[in-house]
Design a protein around this motif. Structure first.
Motif, PDB file in Angstrom:
ATOM      1  N   SER A 127      12.309 -56.878 -29.093  1.00 18.95           N
ATOM      2  CA  SER A 127      12.051 -55.474 -28.803  1.00 18.95           C
ATOM      3  C   SER A 127      13.314 -54.688 -29.131  1.00 18.95           C
ATOM      4  CB  SER A 127      11.681 -55.288 -27.327  1.00 18.95           C
ATOM      5  OG  SER A 127      11.417 -53.925 -27.042  1.00 18.95           O
ATOM      6  N   GLY A 128      13.126 -53.479 -29.594  1.00 14.66           N
ATOM      7  CA  GLY A 128      14.265 -52.651 -29.968  1.00 14.66           C
ATOM      8  C   GLY A 128      14.042 -51.911 -31.261  1.00 14.66           C
ATOM      9  N   ALA A 184      17.321 -53.671 -34.691  1.00 17.20           N
ATOM     10  CA  ALA A 184      17.610 -54.718 -35.670  1.00 17.20           C
ATOM     11  C   ALA A 184      18.829 -54.352 -36.505  1.00 17.20           C
ATOM     12  CB  ALA A 184      16.396 -54.950 -36.567  1.00 17.20           C
ATOM     13  N   GLU A 185      18.892 -53.097 -36.948  1.00 20.03           N
ATOM     14  CA  GLU A 185      20.008 -52.673 -37.788  1.00 20.03           C
ATOM     15  C   GLU A 185      21.328 -52.672 -37.030  1.00 20.03           C
ATOM     16  OE1 GLU A 185      18.631 -48.904 -39.154  1.00 20.03           O
ATOM     17  OE2 GLU A 185      17.366 -49.774 -40.751  1.00 20.03           O
ATOM     18  N   ASN A 186      21.285 -52.338 -35.738  1.00 23.37           N
ATOM     19  CA  ASN A 186      22.497 -52.252 -34.938  1.00 23.37           C
ATOM     20  C   ASN A 186      22.854 -53.561 -34.239  1.00 23.37           C
ATOM     21  OD1 ASN A 186      22.799 -49.495 -35.560  1.00 23.37           O
ATOM     22  ND2 ASN A 186      21.430 -48.893 -33.897  1.00 23.37           N
ATOM     23  N   GLY A 187      22.042 -54.591 -34.433  1.00 29.21           N
ATOM     24  CA  GLY A 187      22.307 -55.864 -33.769  1.00 29.21           C
ATOM     25  C   GLY A 187      22.158 -55.776 -32.263  1.00 29.21           C
ATOM     26  N   ALA A 188      21.177 -54.997 -31.807  1.00 23.35           N
ATOM     27  CA  ALA A 188      21.025 -54.735 -30.377  1.00 23.35           C
ATOM     28  C   ALA A 188      19.600 -54.988 -29.909  1.00 23.35           C
ATOM     29  CB  ALA A 188      21.432 -53.298 -30.070  1.00 23.35           C
ATOM     30  N   LEU A 189      19.019 -56.082 -30.339  1.00 28.96           N
ATOM     31  CA  LEU A 189      17.644 -56.413 -29.968  1.00 28.96           C
ATOM     32  C   LEU A 189      17.585 -57.128 -28.621  1.00 28.96           C
ATOM     33  CD1 LEU A 189      16.415 -57.691 -33.434  1.00 28.96           C
ATOM     34  CD2 LEU A 189      15.695 -55.576 -32.300  1.00 28.96           C
ATOM     35  N   ALA A 248      23.883 -63.023 -32.898  1.00 31.32           N
ATOM     36  CA  ALA A 248      24.356 -62.172 -33.997  1.00 31.32           C
ATOM     37  C   ALA A 248      23.654 -60.818 -34.011  1.00 31.32           C
ATOM     38  CB  ALA A 248      24.154 -62.880 -35.332  1.00 31.32           C
ATOM     39  N   TYR A 249      22.421 -60.755 -33.479  1.00 27.19           N
ATOM     40  CA  TYR A 249      21.677 -59.491 -33.504  1.00 27.19           C
ATOM     41  C   TYR A 249      21.033 -59.176 -32.158  1.00 27.19           C
ATOM     42  CZ  TYR A 249      18.405 -63.160 -34.990  1.00 27.19           C
ATOM     43  OH  TYR A 249      17.699 -64.333 -35.106  1.00 27.19           O
ATOM     44  N   ALA A 250      21.540 -59.757 -31.082  1.00 26.22           N
ATOM     45  CA  ALA A 250      20.930 -59.577 -29.766  1.00 26.22           C
ATOM     46  C   ALA A 250      21.805 -58.758 -28.830  1.00 26.22           C
ATOM     47  CB  ALA A 250      20.640 -60.930 -29.130  1.00 26.22           C
ATOM     48  N   ARG A 251      21.177 -57.841 -28.128  1.00 27.86           N
ATOM     49  CA  ARG A 251      21.831 -57.192 -26.992  1.00 27.86           C
ATOM     50  C   ARG A 251      21.576 -58.012 -25.740  1.00 27.86           C
ATOM     51  NH1 ARG A 251      19.732 -51.342 -25.483  1.00 27.86           N
ATOM     52  NH2 ARG A 251      17.826 -52.569 -25.177  1.00 27.86           N
ATOM     53  N   ALA A 252      20.369 -58.580 -25.653  1.00 28.83           N
ATOM     54  CA  ALA A 252      19.988 -59.425 -24.529  1.00 28.83           C
ATOM     55  C   ALA A 252      19.055 -60.508 -25.041  1.00 28.83           C
ATOM     56  CB  ALA A 252      19.302 -58.607 -23.437  1.00 28.83           C
ATOM     57  N   LEU A 297       4.203 -64.110 -24.365  1.00 31.98           N
ATOM     58  CA  LEU A 297       3.587 -63.499 -23.195  1.00 31.98           C
ATOM     59  C   LEU A 297       4.467 -62.378 -22.648  1.00 31.98           C
ATOM     60  CD1 LEU A 297       2.274 -66.710 -21.394  1.00 31.98           C
ATOM     61  CD2 LEU A 297       0.874 -64.964 -22.525  1.00 31.98           C
ATOM     62  N   THR A 298       5.783 -62.583 -22.672  1.00 32.28           N
ATOM     63  CA  THR A 298       6.703 -61.550 -22.205  1.00 32.28           C
ATOM     64  C   THR A 298       6.644 -60.330 -23.112  1.00 32.28           C
ATOM     65  OG1 THR A 298       8.158 -63.246 -21.271  1.00 32.28           O
ATOM     66  CG2 THR A 298       9.105 -61.062 -21.587  1.00 32.28           C
ATOM     67  N   LYS A 299       6.543 -60.553 -24.419  1.00 29.94           N
ATOM     68  CA  LYS A 299       6.428 -59.416 -25.352  1.00 29.94           C
ATOM     69  C   LYS A 299       5.137 -58.636 -25.088  1.00 29.94           C
ATOM     70  CE  LYS A 299       7.319 -56.657 -28.801  1.00 29.94           C
ATOM     71  NZ  LYS A 299       7.568 -57.059 -30.189  1.00 29.94           N
ATOM     72  N   MET A 300       4.080 -59.333 -24.697  1.00 29.24           N
ATOM     73  CA  MET A 300       2.838 -58.637 -24.360  1.00 29.24           C
ATOM     74  C   MET A 300       3.055 -57.712 -23.167  1.00 29.24           C
ATOM     75  SD  MET A 300       0.048 -61.706 -24.828  1.00 29.24           S
ATOM     76  CE  MET A 300       0.398 -62.966 -26.073  1.00 29.24           C
ATOM     77  N   VAL A 301       3.793 -58.173 -22.173  1.00 23.82           N
ATOM     78  CA  VAL A 301       4.109 -57.324 -21.019  1.00 23.82           C
ATOM     79  C   VAL A 301       4.840 -56.071 -21.494  1.00 23.82           C
ATOM     80  CG1 VAL A 301       5.415 -57.178 -18.863  1.00 23.82           C
ATOM     81  CG2 VAL A 301       4.200 -59.288 -19.434  1.00 23.82           C
ATOM     82  N   ASN A 302       5.790 -56.251 -22.394  1.00 20.16           N
ATOM     83  CA  ASN A 302       6.566 -55.140 -22.942  1.00 20.16           C
ATOM     84  C   ASN A 302       5.653 -54.116 -23.616  1.00 20.16           C
ATOM     85  OD1 ASN A 302       9.479 -54.263 -23.859  1.00 20.16           O
ATOM     86  ND2 ASN A 302       8.256 -54.218 -25.731  1.00 20.16           N
ATOM     87  N   GLN A 303       4.720 -54.580 -24.447  1.00 17.96           N
ATOM     88  CA  GLN A 303       3.849 -53.658 -25.189  1.00 17.96           C
ATOM     89  C   GLN A 303       2.850 -52.951 -24.271  1.00 17.96           C
ATOM     90  OE1 GLN A 303       6.024 -53.790 -27.354  1.00 17.96           O
ATOM     91  NE2 GLN A 303       4.740 -53.757 -29.197  1.00 17.96           N
ATOM     92  N   ILE A 304       2.366 -53.652 -23.267  1.00 22.00           N
ATOM     93  CA  ILE A 304       1.454 -53.028 -22.304  1.00 22.00           C
ATOM     94  C   ILE A 304       2.161 -51.884 -21.584  1.00 22.00           C
ATOM     95  CG2 ILE A 304       0.219 -53.416 -20.125  1.00 22.00           C
ATOM     96  CD1 ILE A 304      -0.199 -56.367 -21.174  1.00 22.00           C
TER      97      ILE A 304
END
Length: 292
Positions: A127-128, A133-138, A158-162, A174-181
């Motif tokens: 998510s982000g 993705a461009e800022n390495g903060a996903l 290398a590209y993660a904030r968390a 499943l966690t990404k589904m929670v995010n989109q909901i």
């Protein structure tokens, strides 16, 4: 920065391209594959030491970790399980990390196939958006066996904030589904709030500038209000992609028995936006259907 590794990246779209670039800039030896070969060739030309491959199988040969970020479940199966897929080229002990937003079902399917071949697998949707993705903060949500995640996490940094292990295979999806909901409901509520403010004769921008300091504050309010009021919908995640994700959420809910009345309703609203010609507008375009 983690220890330099041999890695492959499959899929160089608006998310995958920047992520692969971060891996290359962090010293990893990167081989890339893209369905449109010219994009892979261009990537290799722009990143010293990077290579491009003609097939996922070729890209995966000799890699410690193979990353993928493609379109959907079928695309994912094609780049992994086909005769020229990555799994056919990976050596035992290598790890497959999937950043595609896909179903938990395909995540478990690929885990089982990888396990049978002596490979590790991590479902790791992100998510982000493109900016992240461009800022390495996903934000990366992972499902995997703990020992496999522990090997992959320092490279994903290398590209993660968390980045966090959420449970066994499938848990990342499943966690990404929670995010989109959650996002779907937030954008619809913000659209209605802005629409109401305008029809009530208020200065909607001034209203938001005030209430963003209180309990109504959200990322969407902070980052999308100005463009929503201006009718500008070219700032990120497209409606057609959100509908793909919501379809995954609703299918999973039918399997689990979860009730998602708001998500189902917002999906119908997005269908109306598509009918208005907004298939490629960003998700904040929900306000447009209120102001037709």
């Amino acid at each position: 920065m983690s220890e330099a590794r041999n890695v492959a990246f499959l899929g160089l779209g608006v998310m995958g391209g920047p992520m692969a670039g971060h891996l290359a800039r962090n010293g990893h030896k990167v081989t890339v594959y893209n369905r449109t070969a010219a994009k892979a060739e261009t990537f290799a030309a722009r990143h010293p030491g990077a290579r491009f491959a003609k097939t996922p199988r070729e890209a995966a040969g000799g890699a410690d970790i193979v990353f993928a970020c493609v379109g959907n479940d079928d695309d994912l199966r094609a780049v992994t399980l086909s005769p020229e897929g990555a799994f056919a080229g990976m050596r035992p002990g290598a790890i497959f990390v999937d950043h595609t937003t896909a179903s938990a079902e395909v995540a478990r399917e690929l885990f089982a196939a990888a396990k049978a071949l002596g490979l590790g697998a991590v479902d790791a949707p992100v998510s982000g958006g493109q900016a992240g993705a461009e800022n390495g903060a996903l934000t990366i949500m992972c499902g995997a066996e703990p020992e496999i995640y522990a090997q992959a996490e320092p490279v994903m940094a290398a590209y993660a904030r968390a980045c966090r292990l959420m449970g066994p295979p499938g848990s990342g999806q499943l966690t990404k589904m929670v995010n989109q909901i959650a996002i779907a409901g937030l954008i619809q509520s913000l659209s209605e709030a802005l629409h109401f403010a305008k029809t009530a004769g208020l200065d909607a921008a001034a209203v938001i500038d005030l209430i963003k300091n209180g309990a109504a504050q959200s990322w969407q309010m902070e980052n999308r209000t100005k463009t929503m009021l201006a009718g500008e919908f070219d700032h990120g995640f497209a409606v057609e992609w959100m509908r793909k994700d919501l379809a995954i959420c609703l299918a999973e809910a039918r399997r689990s028995g979860a009730k998602l009345p708001i998500a189902a309703l917002v999906d119908q609203f997005y269908a109306e936006v598509e009918a208005m010609g907004g298939k490629r507008w960003d998700t904040s375009s929900l306000i447009a259907r209120l102001e037709r």
